[in-house]
Design a protein around this motif. Structure first.
Motif, PDB file in Angstrom:
ATOM      1  N   LEU A  61       1.440 -26.488  15.969  1.00 16.26           N
ATOM      2  CA  LEU A  61       0.565 -26.007  14.911  1.00 16.26           C
ATOM      3  C   LEU A  61       1.321 -25.881  13.600  1.00 16.26           C
ATOM      4  O   LEU A  61       2.553 -26.001  13.560  1.00 16.26           O
ATOM      5  CB  LEU A  61      -0.048 -24.657  15.310  1.00 16.26           C
ATOM      6  CG  LEU A  61      -0.882 -24.669  16.599  1.00 16.26           C
ATOM      7  CD1 LEU A  61      -1.433 -23.271  16.876  1.00 16.26           C
ATOM      8  CD2 LEU A  61      -2.006 -25.682  16.520  1.00 16.26           C
ATOM      9  N   ASP A  62       0.582 -25.637  12.535  1.00 12.68           N
ATOM     10  CA  ASP A  62       1.171 -25.533  11.200  1.00 12.68           C
ATOM     11  C   ASP A  62       0.884 -24.148  10.634  1.00 12.68           C
ATOM     12  O   ASP A  62       0.002 -23.979   9.787  1.00 12.68           O
ATOM     13  CB  ASP A  62       0.581 -26.621  10.295  1.00 12.68           C
ATOM     14  CG  ASP A  62       1.266 -26.669   8.934  1.00 12.68           C
ATOM     15  OD1 ASP A  62       2.398 -26.154   8.827  1.00 12.68           O
ATOM     16  OD2 ASP A  62       0.655 -27.203   7.980  1.00 12.68           O
ATOM     17  N   PRO A  63       1.602 -23.129  11.102  1.00 12.78           N
ATOM     18  CA  PRO A  63       1.295 -21.755  10.683  1.00 12.78           C
ATOM     19  C   PRO A  63       1.716 -21.471   9.245  1.00 12.78           C
ATOM     20  O   PRO A  63       2.715 -22.003   8.746  1.00 12.78           O
ATOM     21  CB  PRO A  63       2.113 -20.908  11.662  1.00 12.78           C
ATOM     22  CG  PRO A  63       3.266 -21.785  12.030  1.00 12.78           C
ATOM     23  CD  PRO A  63       2.741 -23.186  12.046  1.00 12.78           C
ATOM     24  N   LEU A  64       0.926 -20.624   8.588  1.00 15.04           N
ATOM     25  CA  LEU A  64       1.246 -20.145   7.249  1.00 15.04           C
ATOM     26  C   LEU A  64       1.642 -18.685   7.323  1.00 15.04           C
ATOM     27  O   LEU A  64       0.989 -17.895   8.017  1.00 15.04           O
ATOM     28  CB  LEU A  64       0.036 -20.281   6.322  1.00 15.04           C
ATOM     29  CG  LEU A  64      -0.483 -21.685   6.025  1.00 15.04           C
ATOM     30  CD1 LEU A  64      -1.750 -21.586   5.186  1.00 15.04           C
ATOM     31  CD2 LEU A  64       0.580 -22.495   5.301  1.00 15.04           C
ATOM     32  N   ILE A  65       2.694 -18.310   6.615  1.00 11.93           N
ATOM     33  CA  ILE A  65       3.066 -16.909   6.458  1.00 11.93           C
ATOM     34  C   ILE A  65       2.662 -16.491   5.057  1.00 11.93           C
ATOM     35  O   ILE A  65       3.072 -17.108   4.074  1.00 11.93           O
ATOM     36  CB  ILE A  65       4.572 -16.684   6.686  1.00 11.93           C
ATOM     37  CG1 ILE A  65       4.955 -17.042   8.124  1.00 11.93           C
ATOM     38  CG2 ILE A  65       4.952 -15.242   6.382  1.00 11.93           C
ATOM     39  CD1 ILE A  65       6.431 -16.852   8.439  1.00 11.93           C
ATOM     40  N   LEU A  66       1.835 -15.442   4.973  1.00  8.64           N
ATOM     41  CA  LEU A  66       1.311 -15.000   3.685  1.00  8.64           C
ATOM     42  C   LEU A  66       1.589 -13.519   3.495  1.00  8.64           C
ATOM     43  O   LEU A  66       1.387 -12.718   4.413  1.00  8.64           O
ATOM     44  CB  LEU A  66      -0.197 -15.260   3.597  1.00  8.64           C
ATOM     45  CG  LEU A  66      -0.641 -16.703   3.858  1.00  8.64           C
ATOM     46  CD1 LEU A  66      -1.251 -16.811   5.246  1.00  8.64           C
ATOM     47  CD2 LEU A  66      -1.654 -17.153   2.816  1.00  8.64           C
ATOM     48  N   VAL A  76      -1.312 -17.179   9.764  1.00  7.27           N
ATOM     49  CA  VAL A  76      -2.596 -17.821  10.031  1.00  7.27           C
ATOM     50  C   VAL A  76      -2.353 -19.268  10.416  1.00  7.27           C
ATOM     51  O   VAL A  76      -1.542 -19.960   9.791  1.00  7.27           O
ATOM     52  CB  VAL A  76      -3.536 -17.759   8.804  1.00  7.27           C
ATOM     53  CG1 VAL A  76      -4.881 -18.429   9.121  1.00  7.27           C
ATOM     54  CG2 VAL A  76      -3.757 -16.320   8.362  1.00  7.27           C
ATOM     55  N   ALA A  77      -3.043 -19.721  11.468  1.00  8.37           N
ATOM     56  CA  ALA A  77      -2.957 -21.116  11.906  1.00  8.37           C
ATOM     57  C   ALA A  77      -4.317 -21.525  12.448  1.00  8.37           C
ATOM     58  O   ALA A  77      -5.110 -20.689  12.867  1.00  8.37           O
ATOM     59  CB  ALA A  77      -1.876 -21.286  12.973  1.00  8.37           C
ATOM     60  N   ARG A  78      -4.576 -22.828  12.448  1.00  9.51           N
ATOM     61  CA  ARG A  78      -5.858 -23.353  12.941  1.00  9.51           C
ATOM     62  C   ARG A  78      -5.608 -24.390  14.027  1.00  9.51           C
ATOM     63  O   ARG A  78      -4.772 -25.294  13.866  1.00  9.51           O
ATOM     64  CB  ARG A  78      -6.671 -23.970  11.808  1.00  9.51           C
ATOM     65  CG  ARG A  78      -8.057 -24.486  12.240  1.00  9.51           C
ATOM     66  CD  ARG A  78      -8.818 -25.081  11.057  1.00  9.51           C
ATOM     67  NE  ARG A  78      -9.313 -24.072  10.140  1.00  9.51           N
ATOM     68  CZ  ARG A  78     -10.576 -23.660  10.064  1.00  9.51           C
ATOM     69  NH1 ARG A  78     -11.486 -24.167  10.908  1.00  9.51           N
ATOM     70  NH2 ARG A  78     -10.937 -22.761   9.182  1.00  9.51           N
ATOM     71  N   ILE A  79      -6.350 -24.241  15.129  1.00  4.55           N
ATOM     72  CA  ILE A  79      -6.331 -25.218  16.210  1.00  4.55           C
ATOM     73  C   ILE A  79      -7.587 -26.071  16.071  1.00  4.55           C
ATOM     74  O   ILE A  79      -8.708 -25.547  16.060  1.00  4.55           O
ATOM     75  CB  ILE A  79      -6.326 -24.532  17.589  1.00  4.55           C
ATOM     76  CG1 ILE A  79      -5.147 -23.569  17.707  1.00  4.55           C
ATOM     77  CG2 ILE A  79      -6.282 -25.566  18.707  1.00  4.55           C
ATOM     78  CD1 ILE A  79      -5.201 -22.708  18.954  1.00  4.55           C
ATOM     79  N   ALA A  80      -7.426 -27.370  15.963  1.00  3.17           N
ATOM     80  CA  ALA A  80      -8.567 -28.262  15.807  1.00  3.17           C
ATOM     81  C   ALA A  80      -9.327 -28.391  17.122  1.00  3.17           C
ATOM     82  O   ALA A  80      -8.737 -28.616  18.186  1.00  3.17           O
ATOM     83  CB  ALA A  80      -8.107 -29.635  15.337  1.00  3.17           C
ATOM     84  N   GLY A  81     -10.654 -28.235  17.062  1.00  2.35           N
ATOM     85  CA  GLY A  81     -11.480 -28.358  18.249  1.00  2.35           C
ATOM     86  C   GLY A  81     -11.947 -29.780  18.503  1.00  2.35           C
ATOM     87  O   GLY A  81     -11.746 -30.680  17.686  1.00  2.35           O
ATOM     88  N   ARG A  82     -12.606 -29.957  19.646  1.00  5.43           N
ATOM     89  CA  ARG A  82     -13.098 -31.282  20.009  1.00  5.43           C
ATOM     90  C   ARG A  82     -14.362 -31.654  19.231  1.00  5.43           C
ATOM     91  O   ARG A  82     -14.670 -32.829  19.087  1.00  5.43           O
ATOM     92  CB  ARG A  82     -13.439 -31.325  21.511  1.00  5.43           C
ATOM     93  CG  ARG A  82     -12.299 -31.000  22.439  1.00  5.43           C
ATOM     94  CD  ARG A  82     -12.681 -31.277  23.893  1.00  5.43           C
ATOM     95  NE  ARG A  82     -13.937 -30.670  24.293  1.00  5.43           N
ATOM     96  CZ  ARG A  82     -14.064 -29.438  24.756  1.00  5.43           C
ATOM     97  NH1 ARG A  82     -12.988 -28.648  24.841  1.00  5.43           N
ATOM     98  NH2 ARG A  82     -15.236 -28.968  25.130  1.00  5.43           N
ATOM     99  N   GLU A  83     -15.118 -30.619  18.767  1.00  9.34           N
ATOM    100  CA  GLU A  83     -16.369 -30.868  18.064  1.00  9.34           C
ATOM    101  C   GLU A  83     -16.213 -30.436  16.610  1.00  9.34           C
ATOM    102  O   GLU A  83     -16.395 -29.266  16.278  1.00  9.34           O
ATOM    103  CB  GLU A  83     -17.509 -30.098  18.730  1.00  9.34           C
ATOM    104  CG  GLU A  83     -17.723 -30.457  20.193  1.00  9.34           C
ATOM    105  CD  GLU A  83     -18.804 -29.616  20.855  1.00  9.34           C
ATOM    106  OE1 GLU A  83     -19.511 -28.878  20.121  1.00  9.34           O
ATOM    107  OE2 GLU A  83     -18.939 -29.675  22.086  1.00  9.34           O
TER     108      GLU A  83
END
Length: 483
Positions: A61-66, A76-83
């Motif tokens: 993942l590509d986490p951001l530290i803020l 904060v990080a985002r996991i891409a879903g299948r839909e």
């Protein structure tokens, strides 16, 4: 490993022994990082944030530290879903903890020691254990090539144990783009085993929170010599107001979530459900008076009678439910508890002012009643204002999301019973609700009989069983993929 293609493959658990071990290790590691939040801006979540970001980066993942201020770090990080077109889900947990005095503990509160199958330390249940379980699940998915149905945004926040100014409040105000597409959120605190002492195992899943209403009371008077009679004594005025607030009996006001919880518990225990009725839309004194004073008095009397009848019915039901009632009893009413007083500087000097503080909590739908009641209890000689104010929350309990959470728990503990409840306190869900997210408290733990989970929050000798972490990791994996 290739991503599972069939629904059966996707439903299969992907938590391996590595993930179970990591849930324990990450809990211990995070506890050893002293992220004490002393309030007033004093805190340092940065070490834990860097640790979390490193684990997420290892999972691809590509986490951001803020940070809003140096050291007050969020991840904060985002996991891409299948839909890609599906609504996104937020999973959030905080990295800060409340203070702990080492001399009061059996083990050092920041040791993270694992002893006799239990992880010890500040944050073991509130809530570094939950952060650890989420991290273990995400890393297990990466190893297995698993993607959830929809995008999942992960947020590990600062400052939840104070005002959230440096944590979720900052993120919501300054970086709402990070939560684009999110419609629901999963966070603390629910899905833990509650043992009512009759052999049953209950799992309360939070679908609501009381609002926060921390108040400052200010009394003004005439300063003077302590030996002189003084009817304008600010201390006396404040003391009288505080006494009225502390002794006030709040009427019952049922939110849909609490009403659903009472209904389910009554059915589970075979207790006749009283007529909970359609609760009056307004509390006594809230409505505009009719033109005819006699009509107004009659309407006010009828409202009081209705609310007294409802209060008697709910109190009787709670008594019949025994220990299980403690899950819902704190949230059937508003509350206001005086907590601090300050006045004067010398025993023979009557001060010109006095202040006090009250911890108020407001049920969903009870805001107007709360403010009207405080106006009446403080009276004309004492002013009150909000020191910290957060709205109450409620989320649906009759839809797909709650059903998925319920099914995930029952899959791994088939003999249990899942009950919706409203938290008496508040979490970061209040901040994220400003983005339109419906929040649920769901960080599962299967706890043994006699383990007082509620006492662990902010208490001495906070700890969590290793097996509870294993259970929670499995349930989270299943629930998050099902959502």
């Amino acid at each position: 490993m290739a991503e599972p293609r069939t629904e059966a493959e996707r439903a299969a658990p992907h938590v391996d022994e590595t993930a179970l071990a990591e849930s324990v290790r990450f809990t211990s590691d995070l506890i050893r990082m002293d992220t004490t939040n002393r309030g007033g801006g004093e805190g340092a979540e940065r070490p834990a944030a860097e640790y979390v970001a490193g684990l997420l980066a290892e999972a691809g993942l590509d986490p951001l530290i803020l940070e809003k201020a140096p050291g007050r770090a969020n991840v904060v990080a985002r996991i891409a879903g299948r839909e890609p077109g599906a609504d996104a889900l937020l999973v959030h947990g905080h990295l800060d903890v409340v203070p702990a005095e080492p001399a009061e503990w059996t083990v050092h509160p920041f040791s993270g020691e694992v002893r006799d199958g239990v992880v010890w330390g500040r944050g073991a249940v509130d809530m570094k254990n939950s952060d650890a379980m989420v991290l273990a699940v995400v890393r297990a998915w990466a190893r297995a090539g698993v993607r959830p149905r929809r995008d999942i945004v992960l947020a590990f926040t600062a400052d939840e144990e104070d005002t959230a100014e440096f944590g979720s409040g900052f993120l919501v105000a300054q970086r709402p783009d990070l939560f684009e597409g999110c419609t629901e959120a999963i966070g603390e605190s629910g899905a833990f085993t509650f043992h009512p002492g009759d052999g049953r195992r209950l799992y309360p899943v939070a679908a609501g929170e009381r609002g926060t209403a921390w108040l400052t009371l200010t009394a003004r008077g005439r300063a003077g010599h302590g030996s002189k009679i003084n009817p304008d004594n600010a201390v006396t005025r404040l003391a009288a107001a505080v006494t009225r607030i502390g002794e006030h009996s709040w009427p019952v006001r049922l939110s849909p979530v609490v009403r659903a919880g009472l209904t389910e518990l009554a059915a589970l225990y075979g207790v006749p459900l009283p007529d909970l009725g359609a609760e009056p839309a307004q509390a006594p004194g809230e409505a505009r008076a009719p033109a005819d004073p006699q009509d107004w008095e009659r309407e006010e009397r009828e409202k009081r009678e209705e609310r007294e009848k409802l209060s008697r019915a709910v109190d009787g039901l709670l008594a019949a439910l025994g220990p299980a009632a403690s899950l819902l009893a704190p949230t059937v009413r508003n509350s206001a508890n005086p907590t601090m007083l300050s006045a004067g500087y010398k025993v023979n000097v009557i001060p010109g002012g006095a202040t006090g503080h009250v911890d108020g909590r407001v049920v969903p739908g009870g805001e107007e009643e709360f403010t009207a009641t405080l106006d009446r209890l403080t009276g004309p000689e004492v002013d009150w204002s909000f020191l910290h104010h957060e709205i109450p929350l409620q989320a649906p309990v009759d839809g797909r999301t709650f059903g998925v959470l319920r099914d995930a728990l029952l899959r791994f503990d088939p003999g249990a019973h899942v009950v919706p409840y409203c938290m008496s306190g508040g979490t970061d869900a209040k901040q994220f609700s400003r983005l339109g997210l419906a929040g649920y408290g769901f960080m599962p733990l299967r706890l043994p009989e006699g383990f007082d989970y509620q006492a662990m929050f902010h208490g001495v000798d906070e700890r969590v069983p290793v097996e509870a972490l294993h259970f929670g990791t499995r349930v989270l994996d299943h629930a998050l993929r099902g959502l």
